[in-house]
Enzyme design. Structure first.
Site, mmCIF file in Angstrom:
data_model
loop_
_atom_site.group_PDB
_atom_site.id
_atom_site.type_symbol
_atom_site.label_atom_id
_atom_site.label_comp_id
_atom_site.label_asym_id
_atom_site.label_seq_id
_atom_site.Cartn_x
_atom_site.Cartn_y
_atom_site.Cartn_z
ATOM 1 C CB CYS A 135 -5.001 -2.317 -4.391
ATOM 2 S SG CYS A 135 -4.403 -2.869 -6.014
ATOM 3 C CG HIS A 170 -0.970 0.676 -4.222
ATOM 4 N ND1 HIS A 170 -1.347 -0.263 -3.026
ATOM 5 C CD2 HIS A 170 -1.296 0.247 -5.314
ATOM 6 C CE1 HIS A 170 -1.413 -1.327 -3.443
ATOM 7 N NE2 HIS A 170 -1.636 -1.041 -5.030
ATOM 8 C CD GLU A 187 -0.721 1.389 0.124
ATOM 9 O OE1 GLU A 187 -1.331 2.033 -0.240
ATOM 10 O OE2 GLU A 187 -0.522 0.016 -0.408
#
Lengths: 79, 225, 726
Positions: free
Chosen positions: B85, B202, B204
């Site tokens: 990002c 993302h 994560e």
């Protein structure tokens, strides 16, 4: 007829973006830097031959849309 | 495996990526941007967020910070670098990855789960995925509209440097499945040596079935080997 | 400068109030002192019109660690974990400058929460706009939504729930209420009460500019045609700096350096220093030349009244200065000792070595004016709407019209502009009855929801007040959380108007009654009066933000149907109350009669039984029935996973419109697996809970016996079109 419109935050209004750019430029070694203010730039073209009338129109555009008079100032320059 | 997460003022996914890395058994360290040296790491992550408020341009100011020179040195010596990002935006500002990220075509911040397709599994980041596997993954950005010049676009295709593309649930890659207007639906790219990956989604956020799903897990398990 | 009547009036002070100032000072105030009185005595800071009523609210309970009166309320969720939360309005600034107004609203409420030592873990909002067709609505909605997102996304706190509503009552006065929820260790909570004399008073954060001088007074002044001129009081938010301030404060809070801490919100340096001194019964002396200023030549008056954002005032323990300064240096924030505490009980302001102002603290705080304003009881209407006399409309057409209306359309357009996932603990995002946030590294979670019902409150303030509390409670129950406590944002018109004051008093009476009965105390809140323009007041709009606890989060329970062939039951009795319903408003434009009654006994019983069923894992999905009645609730459950239903007509002879669109309270729809049905019925019966089996889930079609048959894909499309075309 073509004009430039520069919109900046009013002098007393906090400019977080300008502040960060200023600090970064200083950190990059531009010791002589005094201040940075960030703004917006528009090029506006109108079908109008009379400069005065054109400027009145553009002023209206500024106040109706391009500028938020609460926090921003603007400058119109013929280009 | 040792990882380092670079923390800029305004980074806000730094804790999230650290949690994911630790969950995947990385030995992780957080590195404050004012540091001038990097600890020896196998993986450096530049996390998401709004470094320096994303004022001026996303990633522009972070791209000029002192620690970035160390990241560039590490990258050139082959260290694995992952930018997610805002991290992807920073990598393009430093020139480690080519191209840039423009504002989303609808001019709005977008946060939602989208589908992406794994385009190349021959990399240290994606080896545990299947080719053409479809992942459901969260995006959250204002400037995720990837753009690059013609020459680089050709290089991306020729050298197979596109890591992920936005698609729909069944894998169709079209304008309808493109959330932000990215060129060729690009969601993530590698550099030529494929030791650097920049991606807007993302991973994560997708390592915990409880919160979302575990479609991001294989990215980290690819790296750990 | 001589203090003229004009100056007094411009400071929003009444003649009597000015006389009191003279009495307290035993002399005339100077302009600096007058400004300070005006800031502290206005409605926003002093709660002078609302205090007598607010006192009646229940604020205690064994879960309450800190009730109203601090920066935010604090509740205990066990295992040394505390939740700190509050809601606040930023209505007037948002109407004038929607992006910055909403953004700074979010910034302000976040500071209230992290001032107390909490890491913010969730943001919510309740935003109300005028009619969708009003020319200002579109740009206001756009600005407010991107402002809320702009701040929350940047600072990295998920915006997880909220409500977006339209009603012409807000045409000239929108409502922007923001709520923040934080998590702290129970033994690490920070308060604003100063302690000890000769302690350093430290200014940290952004520099002071000429922002929002008299913003707090603006927030308490009605709009008129000249409100354009009041504009320069809007501030620009700087979420990046706030993020630094958040991290720096939390870092400093790790040890015992801080005696007390207070954010500089409305009335900036004035209210923060007065509050700290007042709570500690101390005095404070400030050297204003030390205040970090952004502009040149700022006067003491401007410094004391500036509302520049992202600033805090801290009273430090002796010898901790260097340690604290290092932390703020690391985060590139100003850190300046600007004063000391003393035992004078005065606020003393020095500038260039000279005393520029000196005011007894108690005159600004506990002795500020309190008004028991006149109020009149709401004249209640007994009008009934005879449904048979209304123009006939097919159930199906009414359903389509309502779920495609602005107030009932899918709000993804709004919520997708907010980062809901950052921090990776959002177990349930916007769209269900309540959002669920996991406590980091634990297996417990909290549920949060905000609610309001302006139409109900307008027609029957007591019932309306009760209803919002009850609805908020139901929303938490529906996701399996035990409701613990609420915060309230009370948006009303001009309190000098007896009708408005009556609405306030009676809404609060309703809130009180419900909170007491449901053991659901109020721990924080905010009052926003003077919402309205030119004598036209907005509908009374109290907004309730509730927090509940899920002790062990296994799988978040959503309101969307999960399986085909499940049984559907309604808990709670359906009477078919149509007055003040969404059906009458949207379909027949009738806003008449009184809202449905709230039976708190049933409310509590039904809620507790549903919570038990959910905790026993007997429920596949749950949804409370609210605006739009049974049929709208069912359609919402269908739309999520595109799972249809087959619903029977009621067994009794009830009118179908009343049955499906009535808004009787205390009801839930539950999806139950066939195999669990017996168990569920047994539990309901043994608790004397009324329930009905109304049908089952099925593939493809949303169907009511012989009346409605719509493909679920179509239903989804209808529900999504309004914002998509916006």
């Amino acid at each position: 007829m073509k004009f430039s419109v520069t919109v900046t935050l009013k002098k007393d209004v906090l400019d977080p973006q300008g502040k960060v750019v200023q600090t970064t430029l200083k950190n990059l070694g531009f010791a002589e830097l005094r201040s940075v203010r960030q703004g917006k730039f528009f090029e506006v073209e109108v079908d109008e031959l009379d400069q005065r009338k054109a400027e009145i129109k553009i002023k209206e555009m500024c106040e109706k849309l391009l500028v938020n008079l609460i926090i921003e100032d603007y400058k119109i320059v013929k280009i | 495996m040792k990882s380092s997460v670079i923390v800029f003022p305004g980074s806000n996914c730094d804790r999230d990526i650290a949690v994911a890395l630790e969950k995947m058994q990385f030995k992780n360290q957080m590195i404050w941007h004012k540091e001038t040296t990097l600890p020896k790491s196998d993986l450096i992550v530049i996390p998401g967020g709004f470094s320096y408020g994303d004022y001026l341009r996303s990633g522009a100011i972070a791209g000029k910070s002192s620690i970035i020179n160390e990241v560039i040195k590490a990258a050139n010596s082959g260290c694995l670098i992952l930018g997610i990002c805002n991290g992807f935006q920073i990598l393009t500002e430093t020139g480690l990855l080519k191209g840039t990220l423009l504002r989303n075509k609808n001019l709005k911040f977008i946060n939602k789960d989208v589908y992406i397709k794994v385009m190349n599994t021959a990399s240290r980041f994606t080896s545990k995925y299947q080719n053409n596997q479809i992942l459901k993954i969260n995006i959250a950005h204002n400037e995720g509209n990837y753009f690059t010049d013609k020459k680089h676009r050709e290089e991306l295709q020729k050298e197979n440097l596109i890591a992920f593309k936005y698609c729909d649930e069944s894998g169709n890659i079209s304008q309808n499945s493109n959330p932000n207007g990215a060129l060729d639906n690009i969601a993530g790219i590698f550099n030529l040596k494929k030791n650097i990956l920049g991606m807007m989604p993302h991973p994560e956020r997708m390592v915990d079935k409880f919160i979302s799903n575990d479609d991001g897990v294989n990215l980290f398990s690819s790296l750990i080997n | 400068m001589k203090i003229t009547n004009k100056i007094i009036e411009n400071h929003g002070l009444k003649k009597d109030e000015y006389k009191n100032i003279q009495k307290f000072l035993k002399r005339d105030p100077n302009i600096l002192e007058l400004g300070i009185f005006s800031a502290m005595w206005n409605e926003h800071c002093s709660y002078k019109s609302s205090k007598v009523h607010l006192k009646k609210l229940p604020t205690k309970g064994k879960q309450v660690i800190q009730g109203p009166g601090e920066n935010a309320g604090v509740i205990d969720i066990g295992d040394n974990d505390a939740i700190i939360f509050k809601i606040e309005s930023h209505n007037h600034p948002s109407f004038i400058e929607p992006y910055q107004g909403a953004a700074t609203g979010v910034g302000g409420i976040l500071r209230d929460v992290f001032t107390m030592g909490a890491r913010p873990i969730a943001l919510l909002n309740s935003i109300h706009f005028g009619s969708p067709t009003h020319p200002k609505t579109k740009s206001l909605l756009n600005g407010v939504v991107s402002g809320i997102g702009g701040y929350g996304n940047c600072i990295g706190i998920p915006t997880v729930a909220g409500e977006t509503k339209f009603n012409e009552t807000y045409n000239e006065n929108i409502l922007v209420n923001a709520m923040a929820v934080g998590h702290a260790k129970k033994d690490k909570i920070f308060y604003s009460k100063a302690k000890g004399i000769n302690k350093s008073v430290v200014y940290v954060g952004s520099k002071t500019g000429r922002d929002g001088i008299h913003g707090a007074s603006m927030a308490s002044a009605e709009f008129d045609e000249n409100s354009e001129e009041k504009k320069p009081t809007v501030q620009v938010g700087d979420p990046f700096t706030e993020k630094l301030l958040l991290e720096a404060c939390l870092e400093l809070m790790k040890d015992n350096s801080i005696i007390s801490i207070q954010d500089m919100g409305a009335a900036g340096l004035t209210s923060s220093s007065v509050e700290m001194a007042s709570k500690g019964s101390l005095g404070i002396e400030l050297e204003l030349d030390k205040v970090p200023c952004r502009e040149e030549n700022m006067t003491p008056y401007e410094m004391m009244l500036s509302e520049s954002q992202e600033r805090m005032l801290i009273i430090l323990e002796d010898g901790k200065e260097n340690h604290a300064r290092k932390i703020f240096d690391k985060w590139d924030l100003d850190f300046v000792v600007i004063g000391r505490t003393n035992n004078s009980k005065n606020l003393t302001l020095k500038f260039n070595g000279k005393v520029e102002g000196e005011i007894p603290i108690e005159a600004l705080a506990e002795k500020a004016p309190v008004y028991n304003r006149k109020w009149i009881k709401k004249k209640l209407t007994k009008n009934k709407v005879n449904v048979k006399s209304l123009k006939k409309i097919k159930l199906e057409n009414a359903l389509i019209k309502i779920i495609s209306s602005p107030n009932h359309s899918n709000k993804n357009w709004v919520t997708e502009q907010f980062d809901q996932m950052v921090m990776c603990d959002t177990a349930q995002r916007s769209g269900s009855d309540a959002a669920i946030i996991r406590i980091h590294n634990k297996d417990k979670a909290i549920a949060v929801s905000v609610d309001s019902s302006a139409n109900y409150c307008k027609s029957h303030p007591i019932s309306g007040g009760k209803q919002i509390v009850a609805e908020n409670w139901r929303n938490l129950i529906s996701v399996g959380a035990k409701p613990l406590a609420i915060t309230n944002c009370l948006n009303f018109g001009n309190p000098e108007n007896e009708i408005v004051m009556g609405e306030f008093a009676e809404c609060l009476e309703g809130i009180r009654e419900a909170c007491e009965y449901l053991e659901y105390p109020v721990v924080s809140g905010n009052v926003s009066f003077y919402n309205g323009t030119n004598k036209k007041n907005i509908y009374p709009t109290p907004v309730i933000g509730g927090v509940g606890l899920i002790k062990k989060l296994t799988e978040p329970l959503t309101h969307c149907f999960k399986n085909f062939g499940s049984k559907i039951i309604i808990v709670g009795k359906t009477f078919g109350h149509l007055e003040q319903s969404c059906f009458l408003k949207e379909i027949h434009s009738i806003i008449d009669g009184k809202p449905p009654d709230i039976n708190l006994l049933n409310e509590k019983n039904n809620g507790e039984v549903v919570l038990k069923l959910i905790n026993d894992k007997l429920v596949s999905s749950a949804h409370d029935i609210s605006s739009g009645g049974l049929i709208i609730a069912l359609s919402e459950m269908s739309i999520g996973n595109k799972i249809g239903v087959k619903i029977n007509k009621p067994h009794n002879l009830m009118n179908l419109t009343e049955y499906f669109f009535g808004e009787d309270q205390g009801r839930y729809i539950l999806e139950i697996n066939e195999e669990n049905l017996k168990k569920v019925e047994k539990i309901l019966k043994s608790n004397n809970t009324y329930y009905e089996n109304i049908g089952y889930t099925q593939e493809n079609f949303f169907e009511i016996d012989g009346e409605v048959k719509i493909n679920t894909n179509e239903l989804f499309k209808i529900n999504n079109q309004w914002y998509n075309n916006f």
